[in-house]
Design a protein around this motif. Structure first.
Motif, PDB file in Angstrom:
ATOM      1  N   GLU A  95      25.164  13.395  56.963  1.00  0.00           N
ATOM      2  CA  GLU A  95      26.094  13.739  55.880  1.00  0.00           C
ATOM      3  C   GLU A  95      25.594  13.231  54.543  1.00  0.00           C
ATOM      4  OE1 GLU A  95      26.902  12.071  58.576  1.00  0.00           O
ATOM      5  OE2 GLU A  95      28.396  13.212  59.722  1.00  0.00           O
ATOM      6  N   LEU A 155      32.144  12.093  51.260  1.00  0.00           N
ATOM      7  CA  LEU A 155      31.431  11.631  52.450  1.00  0.00           C
ATOM      8  C   LEU A 155      32.342  10.767  53.303  1.00  0.00           C
ATOM      9  CD1 LEU A 155      28.062  10.546  50.825  1.00  0.00           C
ATOM     10  CD2 LEU A 155      28.377  12.436  52.409  1.00  0.00           C
ATOM     11  N   ASN A 185      29.405   9.008  46.420  1.00  0.00           N
ATOM     12  CA  ASN A 185      30.787   9.453  46.562  1.00  0.00           C
ATOM     13  C   ASN A 185      31.447   9.680  45.218  1.00  0.00           C
ATOM     14  OD1 ASN A 185      31.797   9.967  49.162  1.00  0.00           O
ATOM     15  ND2 ASN A 185      31.686   7.814  49.702  1.00  0.00           N
ATOM     16  N   GLN A 234      25.654   5.233  49.097  1.00  0.00           N
ATOM     17  CA  GLN A 234      26.695   6.174  49.503  1.00  0.00           C
ATOM     18  C   GLN A 234      27.926   6.046  48.621  1.00  0.00           C
ATOM     19  OE1 GLN A 234      27.156   6.549  53.690  1.00  0.00           O
ATOM     20  NE2 GLN A 234      29.259   7.294  53.565  1.00  0.00           N
TER      21      GLN A 234
END
Length: 446
Positions: A271, A369, A358, A354
């Motif tokens: 992802e 995510l 995001n 991450q």
């Protein structure tokens, strides 16, 4: 004296492109009235060329590139290169001075007298200070190791100490090489520390700047918050690591002429890789590849390779070195021949990447995510950084760092348990012919 800094995006072994970029940077700095030019250790040979640097053809091309560069310059330039006679290859590049059309080898860890100033030259994996009692106007560090998050500020802190001790007149330069090599982004952000402040070149972006007289130098007391602004970096902002990955992904797609970017579904960080692709090149270029559950490696990797090549797609791998060291071989290690954005990142760094991604995805109206995986405790993360950076075993760390073995093994067991919580699949060790090389530490050590 004005020193022109050249931070170009170098590709391992691509001498023609690397040479063109350095010449462009040299001309820009010369037009800005620089008296001396400095390029990074990987400017001509490319970022982390590895085994290429031991081949005769590579060494001869490196020599020819240096001669061609010297003929194009109107100002002296200092850089480091692997250029040497065939059979005399070195493990690290050595410094050269290009002046008056000549290529002059320099001694590493020595003071160079040039244009009325004295510079201490230091080429190596990590910057090291001059010996006690060294007198010089300035210090030039040309690191050859890969950049990682937090390194820029560590260099600023070390350079400020060196400035006070060794080089009060001119200051300290740390010019980091950037580029791409063996399917990884080799990010970099250079720094200069002078009495008047701190200069930071953008992380993983080509840039030219003058030092120490650049007007955008941040005040020394504000160094942690100010970032040197260039035309290339003015619209970037955000997290350095995210910008590095987006930049490299765009460059790889455009230079390679790929029709799509392939991401294997169901594998680690799929992802995250898909979101990076959407943000870098757009949803229309994302090619999801269904992974075959239960299929053994390397058969699974071979199938993914074949499907990606048939679609003329750049294949991304979610394998990180920390996962490799911790024994997570379910990730396709064989995919490291393509682009592995997370290759040198630790769990905490991946989580922060991450989180940054995001926020960017939400602003762009894209799907969010999953929640980032929990970070390791700082002590565990620090140990893993030692293992990744130095590629040492527990016994070697005990011998070289004076660390107690029982404490290291206790931390290592906690790392194993933390990894098991992040990924429920049991780790295993491949012992068949053609398997990826085993890491210095794996579950059999315990």
């Amino acid at each position: 004296m004005k020193i022109g800094l050249i931070q170009n995006i170098a590709t391992a072994g691509d001498f023609s492109t690397n040479l063109r970029l350095v010449v462009q940077g040299a001309r820009a700095c010369t037009d800005a009235e620089a008296d001396l030019l400095v390029a990074s250790a990987q400017a001509i040979d490319g970022a982390l060329p590895g085994g290429l640097s031991r081949r005769s053809a590579f060494l001869l091309q490196s020599q020819a590139a240096l001669r061609a560069l010297a003929a194009e310059l109107s100002k002296p330039l200092i850089l480091a290169s692997y250029a040497a006679a065939p059979g005399a290859a070195a493990s690290l590049p050595r410094p050269f001075l290009l002046k008056g059309g000549e290529v002059l080898p320099l001694e590493n860890h020595r003071v160079l007298e040039l244009e009325g100033i004295s510079l201490f030259l230091d080429v190596g994996e990590f910057p090291s200070p001059p010996p006690a009692g060294t007198a010089c106007h300035g210090i030039l560090h040309l690191p050859t190791a890969a950049w990682h998050p937090g390194l820029q500020q560590a260099w600023v802190d070390a350079a400020q100490q060196e400035l006070r001790t060794f080089a009060p007149e001119l200051g300290v330069l740390v010019l980091q090489g950037v580029g791409s090599s063996v399917g990884q982004a080799i990010g970099g952000g250079s720094v200069g520390v002078a009495a008047g402040g701190v200069l930071r070149l953008p992380v993983f972006a080509p840039a030219e700047a003058l030092w120490p007289e650049a007007p955008a130098i941040a005040p020394a007391n504000d160094a942690r918050d100010q970032v040197f602004a260039s035309a290339i970096d003015s619209a970037a902002g955000g997290d350095d690591v995210l910008e590095a990955q987006l930049f490299c992904l765009r460059e790889l797609v455009s230079r390679g002429g790929y029709a799509a970017v392939a991401v294997a579904e169901g594998l680690p960080h799929a992802e995250l890789l898909a979101a990076l692709t959407r943000l870098a090149v757009g949803e229309e270029l994302l090619l999801p590849l269904p992974a075959s559950p239960g299929q053994e490696m390397p058969a699974q990797a071979a199938a993914l390779f074949a499907r990606a090549e048939a679609a003329e797609a750049l294949l991304l791998s979610g394998l990180s070195r920390s996962a490799f060291l911790l024994g997570d071989y379910a990730a396709p290690a064989a995919l490291s021949g393509h682009y592995a954005p997370l290759a040198d990142m630790l769990p905490g760094e991946i989580a922060r990447l991450q989180q940054s991604l995001n926020s960017r995805l939400s602003a762009a109206g894209l799907a969010a995510l999953p929640a980032p995986e929990p970070e390791l405790a700082p002590r565990e993360e620090a140990l893993l950084r030692l293992l990744v950076d130095e590629n040492r075993s527990i016994m070697e760390l005990c011998a070289t760092r004076g660390l107690p073995e029982h404490a290291l093994r206790a931390i290592w067991r906690r790392l194993r348990r933390a990894a098991a919580r992040l990924d429920s699949r049991p780790p295993f060790l491949l012992l068949r012919p053609g398997a990826p090389p085993t890491p210095p530490l794996h579950m059999l050590n315990e």
